[in-house]
Design a protein around this motif. Structure first.
Motif, mmCIF file in Angstrom:
data_model
loop_
_atom_site.group_PDB
_atom_site.id
_atom_site.type_symbol
_atom_site.label_atom_id
_atom_site.label_comp_id
_atom_site.label_asym_id
_atom_site.label_seq_id
_atom_site.Cartn_x
_atom_site.Cartn_y
_atom_site.Cartn_z
ATOM 1 N N ALA A 36 -7.455 -3.842 7.813
ATOM 2 C CA ALA A 36 -7.977 -2.487 7.982
ATOM 3 C C ALA A 36 -7.414 -1.553 6.918
ATOM 4 C CB ALA A 36 -7.648 -1.971 9.379
ATOM 5 N N ALA A 37 -6.118 -1.737 6.606
ATOM 6 C CA ALA A 37 -5.511 -0.923 5.553
ATOM 7 C C ALA A 37 -6.134 -1.235 4.200
ATOM 8 C CB ALA A 37 -4.007 -1.182 5.515
ATOM 9 N N LEU A 38 -6.420 -2.520 3.974
ATOM 10 C CA LEU A 38 -7.036 -2.905 2.707
ATOM 11 C C LEU A 38 -8.448 -2.349 2.587
ATOM 12 C CD1 LEU A 38 -6.153 -4.655 0.279
ATOM 13 C CD2 LEU A 38 -7.384 -6.559 1.341
ATOM 14 N N ALA A 39 -9.196 -2.408 3.694
ATOM 15 C CA ALA A 39 -10.570 -1.895 3.677
ATOM 16 C C ALA A 39 -10.606 -0.385 3.527
ATOM 17 C CB ALA A 39 -11.289 -2.300 4.963
ATOM 18 N N GLY A 40 -9.591 0.300 4.041
ATOM 19 C CA GLY A 40 -9.576 1.755 3.969
ATOM 20 C C GLY A 40 -8.862 2.306 2.761
ATOM 21 N N ALA A 41 -8.392 1.411 1.893
ATOM 22 C CA ALA A 41 -7.681 1.880 0.700
ATOM 23 C C ALA A 41 -8.630 2.608 -0.236
ATOM 24 C CB ALA A 41 -7.037 0.703 -0.024
ATOM 25 N N ARG A 42 -8.148 3.666 -0.838
ATOM 26 C CA ARG A 42 -8.968 4.416 -1.787
ATOM 27 C C ARG A 42 -8.966 3.737 -3.135
ATOM 28 N NH1 ARG A 42 -6.800 10.512 -0.416
ATOM 29 N NH2 ARG A 42 -7.391 10.520 1.775
ATOM 30 N N SER A 43 -10.028 3.814 -3.816
ATOM 31 C CA SER A 43 -10.107 3.227 -5.152
ATOM 32 C C SER A 43 -9.226 4.012 -6.105
ATOM 33 C CB SER A 43 -11.555 3.232 -5.654
ATOM 34 O OG SER A 43 -11.976 4.573 -5.846
ATOM 35 N N ARG A 44 -8.901 3.386 -7.212
ATOM 36 C CA ARG A 44 -8.020 4.044 -8.170
ATOM 37 C C ARG A 44 -8.669 5.281 -8.785
ATOM 38 N NH1 ARG A 44 -6.290 -1.501 -11.251
ATOM 39 N NH2 ARG A 44 -5.241 -2.478 -9.502
ATOM 40 N N LYS A 45 -9.977 5.215 -8.950
ATOM 41 C CA LYS A 45 -10.650 6.377 -9.546
ATOM 42 C C LYS A 45 -10.583 7.585 -8.635
ATOM 43 C CE LYS A 45 -14.273 6.073 -12.001
ATOM 44 N NZ LYS A 45 -15.662 5.916 -12.458
ATOM 45 N N LEU A 46 -10.734 7.359 -7.340
ATOM 46 C CA LEU A 46 -10.653 8.471 -6.400
ATOM 47 C C LEU A 46 -9.237 9.007 -6.327
ATOM 48 C CD1 LEU A 46 -12.935 7.233 -3.482
ATOM 49 C CD2 LEU A 46 -13.464 8.937 -5.229
ATOM 50 N N ALA A 47 -8.272 8.093 -6.411
ATOM 51 C CA ALA A 47 -6.883 8.547 -6.362
ATOM 52 C C ALA A 47 -6.540 9.355 -7.606
ATOM 53 C CB ALA A 47 -5.951 7.351 -6.238
ATOM 54 N N ALA A 48 -7.067 8.913 -8.743
ATOM 55 C CA ALA A 48 -6.779 9.644 -9.980
ATOM 56 C C ALA A 48 -7.494 10.970 -10.023
ATOM 57 C CB ALA A 48 -7.189 8.793 -11.179
#
Length: 338
Positions: A36-48
């Motif tokens: 669930a944590a992996l599926a809900g992880a934000r992409s790097r582009k969104l984090a940047a």
């Protein structure tokens, strides 16, 4: 219950079996939380895209609509919160697992790895410990889901089809070498299994991973697109390669020590150090494969992709040695209560 002159505590044995099943359940729960944590992880582009400004040692977000005004930090997603919960859940499962092994030994008054069921249990416990240590950083913890998957499967197979009632070991195993040889082989195998999982993820990252500059919204649909979304959320290929290498650096000499201890025990029990028994032969092949992996990691042109495939070959050899050799092929190592 008495077997010969040795008493077996059935109460402790039942508690051991109960804790074994409890550990499987907890591992599966933790695996679901990590996924669930992996599926809900934000992409790097969104984090940047979330611009951060450091003020007084603290990171704060900037609200473009109101210059000079500090906005609220983004709230953690449900997946991130579940991921933070999963790590201690694995530790609870490991405590139950280790307690199961200890109670099994207390019930039989011997080292609790005298048959296939107990060997798998100890190997899986070592695999979980190695995973907890190697993947202890918060950004790496979701990868534990890929470690817990084979662990849960192996434990289920062991408990369902390879289970053996608590009892004294056969006479050939009544030696202090049982505690030394089998424990070293189990621990090293558990560590090397983590390395194999890391190399499989590395190859998946190299095959389906997308460059950071690629638009994550333009992936499309379908099975391959779904695999790419999952692969995009795991750490970089370089990180996975380093994790795999570190595990082999620790597990390989330990595995070699276990083979040497087995040879010494064989000389004491059977009058020869080496007899090319199927178990001995495949163990030697696995050792050679991991030696080749370490050599490949130090050789230009073989350091990454080719070395990862060699490590996967070692991973397959370990599993083949664990199941096919013990359960199908007849040999001197096939007597241990299978």
């Amino acid at each position: 219950m008495n077997t010969g002159s040795i008493h077996v505590d059935e109460t402790l044995a039942r508690y051991s079996d109960l804790l074994f099943g409890t550990a499987i359940t907890i591992y599966v729960l933790a695996m679901v939380l990590f996924l669930a944590a992996l599926a809900g992880a934000r992409s790097r582009k969104l984090a940047a895209a979330s611009q951060l400004v450091t003020a007084g040692g603290a990171s704060v977000t900037v609200d473009d609509r109101a210059p000079g005004r500090v906005g609220r930090a983004p709230r953690r997603s449900l997946g991130e919160r579940l991921g933070n919960m999963a790590y201690p859940v694995v530790i609870v499962g490991l405590i139950a697992h280790v307690a199961s092994i200890v109670l099994r030994g207390m019930a039989t008054d011997r080292a609790p790895w005298g048959n296939m069921y107990e060997f798998i249990s100890l190997t899986c416990a070592a695999c979980v410990v190695a995973g907890l240590v190697v993947l202890r950083k918060p950004e790496h913890r979701p990868l534990l889901s890929f470690v817990l998957l084979p662990v849960a499967l192996l434990m289920f197979i062991g408990g369902r089809w390879l289970y053996t009632q608590a009892a004294p070991v056969v006479p050939a195993l009544k030696s202090y070498w049982l505690a030394i040889h089998v424990s070293i082989i189990s621990i090293s195998s558990g560590v090397l299994l983590v390395s194999g999982v890391a190399s499989l993820l590395y190859l998946a990252k190299m095959r389906w991973g997308r460059p950071e500059s690629e638009d994550t919204a333009a992936v499309g649909g379908g099975f391959v697109a779904g695999v790419r979304r999952v692969v995009d959320r795991i750490p970089s290929a370089d990180t996975l390669d380093r994790l795999a290498y570190k595990c082999v650096v620790f597990g390989f000499p330990l595995f070699g020590l276990g083979v040497i201890c087995g040879a010494i025990w064989a000389e004491s029990a059977w009058g020869r150090f080496w007899g090319w028994d199927p178990k001995e032969t495949v163990s030697f092949i696995a050792w050679v494969i991991y030696a080749a992996y370490l050599h490949a990691r130090a050789t230009a042109g073989w350091r990454s992709h080719a070395a990862a495939w060699i490590n996967v070959a070692g991973f397959v050899a370990l599993l083949f040695n664990l199941f096919i050799i013990n359960l199908v092929v007849s040999g001197l190592h096939s007597y241990a209560g299978l």
